[in-house]
Scaffold this motif. Sequence first.
Motif, PDB file in Angstrom:
ATOM      1  N   ASN A 105     -37.582  12.220  15.065  1.00  0.00           N
ATOM      2  CA  ASN A 105     -36.479  12.317  14.215  1.00  0.00           C
ATOM      3  C   ASN A 105     -36.773  11.778  12.759  1.00  0.00           C
ATOM      4  O   ASN A 105     -37.645  11.090  12.395  1.00  0.00           O
ATOM      5  CB  ASN A 105     -35.452  11.538  15.269  1.00  0.00           C
ATOM      6  N   ASN A 146     -31.191  19.505  21.184  1.00  0.00           N
ATOM      7  CA  ASN A 146     -31.517  18.399  20.808  1.00  0.00           C
ATOM      8  C   ASN A 146     -30.944  18.190  19.562  1.00  0.00           C
ATOM      9  O   ASN A 146     -29.625  17.800  19.172  1.00  0.00           O
ATOM     10  CB  ASN A 146     -32.787  18.209  20.999  1.00  0.00           C
ATOM     11  N   ASN A 194     -29.542   7.080  21.305  1.00  0.00           N
ATOM     12  CA  ASN A 194     -30.516   7.848  20.869  1.00  0.00           C
ATOM     13  C   ASN A 194     -30.193   8.539  19.501  1.00  0.00           C
ATOM     14  O   ASN A 194     -30.094   7.280  18.478  1.00  0.00           O
ATOM     15  CB  ASN A 194     -30.360   9.151  21.768  1.00  0.00           C
ATOM     16  N   ASN A 248     -27.615  13.452  23.001  1.00  0.00           N
ATOM     17  CA  ASN A 248     -28.848  13.264  22.585  1.00  0.00           C
ATOM     18  C   ASN A 248     -28.899  12.926  20.954  1.00  0.00           C
ATOM     19  O   ASN A 248     -29.431  12.133  20.413  1.00  0.00           O
ATOM     20  CB  ASN A 248     -29.830  14.343  22.818  1.00  0.00           C
ATOM     21  N   ASP A 249     -28.035  13.703  20.275  1.00  0.00           N
ATOM     22  CA  ASP A 249     -27.911  13.661  18.813  1.00  0.00           C
ATOM     23  C   ASP A 249     -26.693  14.443  18.282  1.00  0.00           C
ATOM     24  O   ASP A 249     -26.191  14.908  19.072  1.00  0.00           O
ATOM     25  CB  ASP A 249     -29.091  14.551  17.959  1.00  0.00           C
ATOM     26  N   ASP A 254     -37.333  18.505  17.479  1.00  0.00           N
ATOM     27  CA  ASP A 254     -36.347  17.388  17.808  1.00  0.00           C
ATOM     28  C   ASP A 254     -35.320  17.158  16.902  1.00  0.00           C
ATOM     29  O   ASP A 254     -34.352  17.980  17.001  1.00  0.00           O
ATOM     30  CB  ASP A 254     -37.045  16.157  18.573  1.00  0.00           C
ATOM     31  N   GLU A 262     -36.460   6.679  17.696  1.00  0.00           N
ATOM     32  CA  GLU A 262     -35.379   7.941  17.449  1.00  0.00           C
ATOM     33  C   GLU A 262     -34.357   7.511  16.735  1.00  0.00           C
ATOM     34  O   GLU A 262     -33.974   6.400  16.588  1.00  0.00           O
ATOM     35  CB  GLU A 262     -34.850   8.330  19.063  1.00  0.00           C
TER      36      GLU A 262
END
Length: 310
Positions: free
Chosen positions: A261, A169, A67, A111-112, A222, A25
């Motif tokens: 990703n 996400n 992440n 997460n992102d 994602d 990721e």
Amino acid sequence: MFDDEPLVAPGAQLRLLSQISTWAEGPVWIPATQRLRWSDIKGNRILEWSWDTQETSVYRDGAEFTNGRILAHDGSVLQCSHGRRRVERDTHGVVEPVVDSWQGHRLNSPNDITVSRDGAIWFTDPDYGITQPEEGHPGEQEYGGCNVFRVDPVTGALDPAVTDAVRPNGLAFSPDESILYVADSDEHECVIRAYDVVAGVDGQPTCQNSRVFATPRPGWPDGIRVDEHGNVWSSCGEGLRIYASSGEEIGSVRVPEITANFCFGGPDGSTVFITATSGLYAIETTTHDAHLPRNQRADHGDDEAPAPLR
Ligand code: MG
């Protein structure tokens, strides 16, 4: 491979660069070192692949389940940490916290992440890192939701910008930053939402007019990115799906593993690096990220000016 797909370079073949991850990721291209850095979340480590040597190395072990990550305007790397439940900044290997709580409550598990042109940090905060033991440390939701937050570039204040996504996400802005796209990977949602970026009551940017932009299938969205033409690229199942700004699907890239990703990078910014389960893959495209630093573009073109807030 999609010979009629103009966004993928003619004759381009998917290349496997590395296959030592457990759950890959969070890729980011680092121009200063010509390296692709990414997270092996379940392996709890950070890996790097070198454009010059074509080799993979361990950048950091025991990384507290990082992440997503993005290059900050100053060249440092902003990354999400499930284990530390925070956004943090890596500057030449020195890691410092950016934000870990909102109104006295710990974040879930960022997460992102992305950065707007004014330097504000925008990140998603679903609960995967506190509910899935292989991806962090078990814990409780403290503020009772899964928001998208904005960190003000001047004051450092943290404010929720999106509160209606179930498990936000990946996230990315349109080229003029008038729209924020957010992937909702909740198993009952599996959609990309679009929001108008507007001035909130305090004059700072926030999001409104939530609507479904696309429903990538099979699998779930994602990581997402927007290219310089405004097309929205999304990971989904075994590969990537590409949507015009109208929402029409206009292309895809097939990958032999579940794809989490990806990012644009490489010396001229047109290589797409894909993190997919155990593998890091790459494919050459004919476009660039809408928000790559200018020195990563072959044409060194000017950024599209951000739209004024409404
Ligand atoms: Mg993600």
